[in-house]
Design an enzyme around this catalytic site. Structure first.
Site, PDB file in Angstrom:
ATOM      1  N   HIS A   7       0.864  -1.187   0.000  1.00  0.00           N
ATOM      2  CA  HIS A   7       0.000   0.000   0.000  1.00  0.00           C
ATOM      3  C   HIS A   7       0.892   1.226   0.000  1.00  0.00           C
ATOM      4  O   HIS A   7       1.952   1.240   0.624  1.00  0.00           O
ATOM      5  CB  HIS A   7      -0.890   0.014   1.249  1.00  0.00           C
ATOM      6  N   ASP A  30      -8.040  -5.380   0.144  1.00  0.00           N
ATOM      7  CA  ASP A  30      -8.485  -6.194  -1.004  1.00  0.00           C
ATOM      8  C   ASP A  30      -8.150  -7.667  -0.847  1.00  0.00           C
ATOM      9  O   ASP A  30      -8.663  -8.506  -1.584  1.00  0.00           O
ATOM     10  CB  ASP A  30      -7.853  -5.648  -2.282  1.00  0.00           C
TER      11      ASP A  30
END
Ligand code: SDX
Length: 430
Positions: free
Chosen positions: A307, A365
């Site tokens: 991320h 996700d």
């Protein structure tokens, strides 16, 4: 925003003072808005890794500590104690609603869930096998053709009407996109159902029989929407802000956000995680794929890992993992091979020095796709659900930007390394 000491920049023979601005929490910022005027130089930051594009009061992320707060409330508390429509109110207005405010807001959203009936014809223009995200980009952008009384971004009332319409109609449009792709009739929203249950009804009920999802599934859907509602200045939110800065209408700007979210590096990752798990297929092959992810010459990346901001566990991923186990437990799928494969992949990756050194942790996700698949959604709908949930964040950030007296059209500059001036040469001389 507090303003205090200056940063000093020595540039050539100039010493330039740049104001340092403090937020309520988080890193200070160095205001470089006057840098070009004072130095004739630009800042350079591809991907905006060190650039704050705006001031905001909506969402705060501490990537090192794995903290995410909506208007100061930690995400795990909101996911566990609140519900999505309360979170919508919080993101839009800045405070949690009291009982009367909540009832009024819920009513306002409920009575905007239908779409103009002529919009049903729009779907006929798509092939049945069109990716639902292509339908979402098209149909949401087309809302500006049907709701022309809420396009004036300078009218606070019209902005709020457009905000309610977007939050209310996204589930209806998302469910229509799904129904269209499987050749089933569209289901109308039911005003007696809550937001998440109404969406499940429009997606999964058929005219031939009663449909009643379990309370666990409804709660899981509502929680998934809360977890995805907003996330500071991510790529799609920045897209919505940039599109809105030109004065474009709200529906066109949200369609731009949907288009950006579709990318596999962003909201498309939940679908990409499932594709990756299916490609790995067996625990024995995990080391092969982890090696590929670490190979600089191989474009493969471990989907659902890493991320830009989180260099710790994504706090949403923890709640998502719990929800995943709850849903699969309820559906008797706790031994789902894909879940077992995902858990083994997570274990191996989190022990691997490459992932440890680069601080690559599972993001939201990683588990959302497995959960949505278990709930009955096809992979092609995963990012549609992300867009459905993120609409309130986009809308809240859009309103904040338009109300910001400092906002102006977004127009970055560049470092030019192309050809210097040269005379034109006719084709006969080339
Ligand atoms: C979302 O911004 C947001 O807030 C987004 C989001 C939201 O709610 O809006 O949180 C939603 O988009 C979550 C992210 C979903 N995407 C994925 O899961 C796709 C896989 N992840 C990667 O594509 C990547 O981690 C990004 C795009 C998410 C972030 O990449 P960055 O921060 O731009 O960093 P990078 O690509 O430069 O990676 C840093 C290093 C690189 O190695 P070096 O060049 O330094 O040697 O880490 C490596 C990368 O190669 N790396 C990975 C990796 N992610 C980063 N290596 C293997 N597998 C990965 N997943």
């Amino acid at each position: 925003m507090g303003e205090n000491k200056n940063a000093k920049l020595t540039f050539g023979d100039k010493e330039i003072d740049l104001p340092i601005l403090e937020g309520s929490i988080g890193p200070d910022v160095i205001d470089v808005s006057q840098l070009y005027a004072k130095s004739n130089a630009f800042t350079y930051d591809p991907g905006f890794t060190s650039t704050a594009s705006c001031e905001s009061k909506i969402t705060y992320i501490d990537g090192d500590e794995g903290v995410l707060m909506y208007r100061g409330y930690p995400i795990d508390e909101l996911a566990r104690e609140s519900d999505f429509l309360e979170v919508c109110y919080l993101l839009l207005y800045g405070e949690l609603p009291n009982a009367d405010e909540k009832a009024k807001f819920t009513n306002g959203i409920t009575y905007h869930t239908m779409v103009h009936d002529q919009m049903r014809g729009l779907f006929k223009g798509f092939r049945r096998d069109a990716h639902p995200m292509s339908i979402m980009v098209g149909v949401v952008g087309a809302l500006s053709a049907y709701y022309q009384d809420s396009l004036d971004i300078n009218d606070p009332h019209q902005r709020m009407v457009a905000s309610y319409r977007l939050i209310a109609k996204m589930p209806t449009i998302a469910a229509m996109a799904y129904k269209y792709s499987i050749g089933q009739p569209f289901e109308y929203p039911q005003n007696n159902l809550g937001y998440a249950e109404n969406f499940l009804h429009m997606a999964f009920s058929v005219p031939c029989e009663e449909y009643k999802p379990s309370a666990t599934l409804v709660r899981a859907m509502d929680r998934i929407f809360t977890l995805h509602a907003d996330h500071e200045q991510n790529a799609s939110t920045s897209t919505v802000r940039l599109a809105s800065s030109s004065g474009a209408n709200p529906f066109a700007c949200i369609a731009a956000g949907i288009a950006c979210l579709w990318g596999p590096a962003h909201g498309g990752a939940n679908e990409a995680v499932l594709d990756m798990l299916k490609e790995i297929g067996d625990k024995e092959r995990i080391p092969e794929f982890v090696a590929k992810a670490k190979d600089k010459d191989d474009p493969f990346r471990l989907m659902g890992f890493g991320h830009r901001v989180y260099k710790n566990y994504d706090p949403r991923a923890k709640v998502m993992q719990e929800t995943c186990h709850e849903v699969l437990g309820e559906l008797g799928m706790s031994d789902d091979p894909l879940l077992e494969l995902a858990m083994e992949l997570e274990r191996i990756a989190l022990e691997d020095e490459y992932f440890v050194e680069k601080k690559l942790y599972p993001n939201i996700d990683f588990y959302s796709g497995i959960t949505l698949r278990a709930m009955g959604f096809p992979e092609s709908m995963f990012t549609v659900l992300f867009a459905l949930a993120r609409t309130v964040g986009w809308v809240a950030q859009w309103n904040e930007m338009i109300e910001d007296p400092k906002q102006k059209i977004g127009r970055p500059r560049q470092l030019y390394t192309g050809a210097t001036e040269r005379p034109f040469v006719g084709v006969s001389d080339r």
